[in-house]
Design a protein around this motif. Sequence first.
Motif, PDB file in Angstrom:
ATOM      1  N   LEU A 168       0.852  -1.409   0.101  1.00  0.00           N
ATOM      2  CA  LEU A 168      -0.031   0.041  -0.007  1.00  0.00           C
ATOM      3  C   LEU A 168       0.888   1.236  -0.137  1.00  0.00           C
ATOM      4  CD1 LEU A 168      -2.807  -1.103   2.254  1.00  0.00           C
ATOM      5  CD2 LEU A 168      -2.634  -1.289  -0.274  1.00  0.00           C
ATOM      6  N   PRO A 169       1.783   1.650   1.021  1.00  0.00           N
ATOM      7  CA  PRO A 169       2.666   2.550   0.815  1.00  0.00           C
ATOM      8  C   PRO A 169       3.617   2.699  -0.360  1.00  0.00           C
ATOM      9  CG  PRO A 169       3.423   1.169   2.736  1.00  0.00           C
ATOM     10  CD  PRO A 169       2.118   0.752   2.287  1.00  0.00           C
ATOM     11  N   LEU A 205      -9.484  -7.294   7.176  1.00  0.00           N
ATOM     12  CA  LEU A 205      -8.625  -6.703   6.494  1.00  0.00           C
ATOM     13  C   LEU A 205      -8.646  -5.375   5.795  1.00  0.00           C
ATOM     14  CD1 LEU A 205      -7.702  -9.894   4.053  1.00  0.00           C
ATOM     15  CD2 LEU A 205      -6.516  -9.130   6.038  1.00  0.00           C
ATOM     16  N   ALA A 206      -9.808  -4.923   5.843  1.00  0.00           N
ATOM     17  CA  ALA A 206     -10.097  -3.591   5.428  1.00  0.00           C
ATOM     18  C   ALA A 206      -9.807  -2.620   6.612  1.00  0.00           C
ATOM     19  CB  ALA A 206     -11.565  -3.457   5.074  1.00  0.00           C
ATOM     20  N   LYS A 207     -10.069  -3.189   7.630  1.00  0.00           N
ATOM     21  CA  LYS A 207      -9.434  -2.314   8.936  1.00  0.00           C
ATOM     22  C   LYS A 207      -7.904  -1.996   8.881  1.00  0.00           C
ATOM     23  CE  LYS A 207     -11.398  -4.647  12.342  1.00  0.00           C
ATOM     24  NZ  LYS A 207     -11.945  -5.038  13.688  1.00  0.00           N
ATOM     25  N   ALA A 208      -7.323  -3.194   8.608  1.00  0.00           N
ATOM     26  CA  ALA A 208      -5.834  -3.116   8.525  1.00  0.00           C
ATOM     27  C   ALA A 208      -5.256  -2.201   7.520  1.00  0.00           C
ATOM     28  CB  ALA A 208      -5.405  -4.412   7.904  1.00  0.00           C
ATOM     29  N   GLY A 213      -3.063   2.983   5.844  1.00  0.00           N
ATOM     30  CA  GLY A 213      -3.362   4.314   4.946  1.00  0.00           C
ATOM     31  C   GLY A 213      -3.576   3.961   3.513  1.00  0.00           C
ATOM     32  N   VAL A 214      -4.843   4.331   3.149  1.00  0.00           N
ATOM     33  CA  VAL A 214      -5.426   4.264   1.749  1.00  0.00           C
ATOM     34  C   VAL A 214      -6.040   5.264   1.597  1.00  0.00           C
ATOM     35  CG1 VAL A 214      -5.030   1.582   1.529  1.00  0.00           C
ATOM     36  CG2 VAL A 214      -7.052   2.698   2.580  1.00  0.00           C
ATOM     37  N   ASP A 215      -6.345   5.481   0.299  1.00  0.00           N
ATOM     38  CA  ASP A 215      -7.010   6.474  -0.427  1.00  0.00           C
ATOM     39  C   ASP A 215      -8.660   6.056  -0.761  1.00  0.00           C
ATOM     40  OD1 ASP A 215      -4.934   8.636  -0.883  1.00  0.00           O
ATOM     41  OD2 ASP A 215      -4.377   6.749  -1.898  1.00  0.00           O
TER      42      ASP A 215
END
Length: 260
Positions: A168-169, A205-208, A213-215
């Motif tokens: 993600l990052p 997994l969405a909480k993770a 950090g996602v948009d």
Amino acid sequence: MFTIIAGPCVIESKEICFEVAQVLKSLQEKHKNVRFVFKSSFDKANRSSIDSFRGKGLEYGLAVLKDVKDTFNLPVLTDIHESYQAKPVAEVVDILQIPAFLCRQTDLLLAAAETGREINVKKGQFLAPWDTKNIVEKLKFGGATKIYLTERGTTFGYNNLVVDFRSLPIMRQYAPVIYDATHSVQLPGGLGKVSGGQREFAYPLAKAAISVGVDGLFFETHPDPDKALSDGPNQIPLKEFPNIVENLLKLREFILENGI
């Protein structure tokens, strides 16, 4: 603006799409600072079996998507699989999506970019996160200015996917990143002629992903997933979806307010 993309996997009927869109519209009215995007596919060209339901085709699908957009005033998103589809689909939808298996297809990417629409690219299950830089460069070369990259898990074979949250990052260095919570828990081909799934893991997994950090987030949701004609095992039951979204937005707000 934080984005939530959601809808049934494939356009089965106008009635199902409207039922899901109504839920998204209600959430949109409550959360003005979040962009809710309706998603559904007019064709699923990469189904496991030749016997699997693919959809009702381009003409029917675009008509339904236009009705959703006009009735609920929501932006809409759908996949394209062939370069020739880019132009007619772009006349209706706000965001063109490139499927994961096609994410490196140069002609498809350029055709999508030339439409001037926003582009969401699913990262291929076979691709390292830093390789998405090349995808973004292709799209920019074609004239695209609004690009999203979506993480949907990596395959190591044996009908399973694994999410490396380092991706993600890494990917956010190149473009805004969407986390696809429901395809990440898919078990590709896991039921023989169709894919399986573990929808119970989509929410954690969405909480993770929110914590990393996602948009934005991506979900497939259906009024009755066990009767869905595509990807039922990994879709979220529609009745559970609003509560999941509310909790995830609260988590994101807490993180932002506390600088975590």
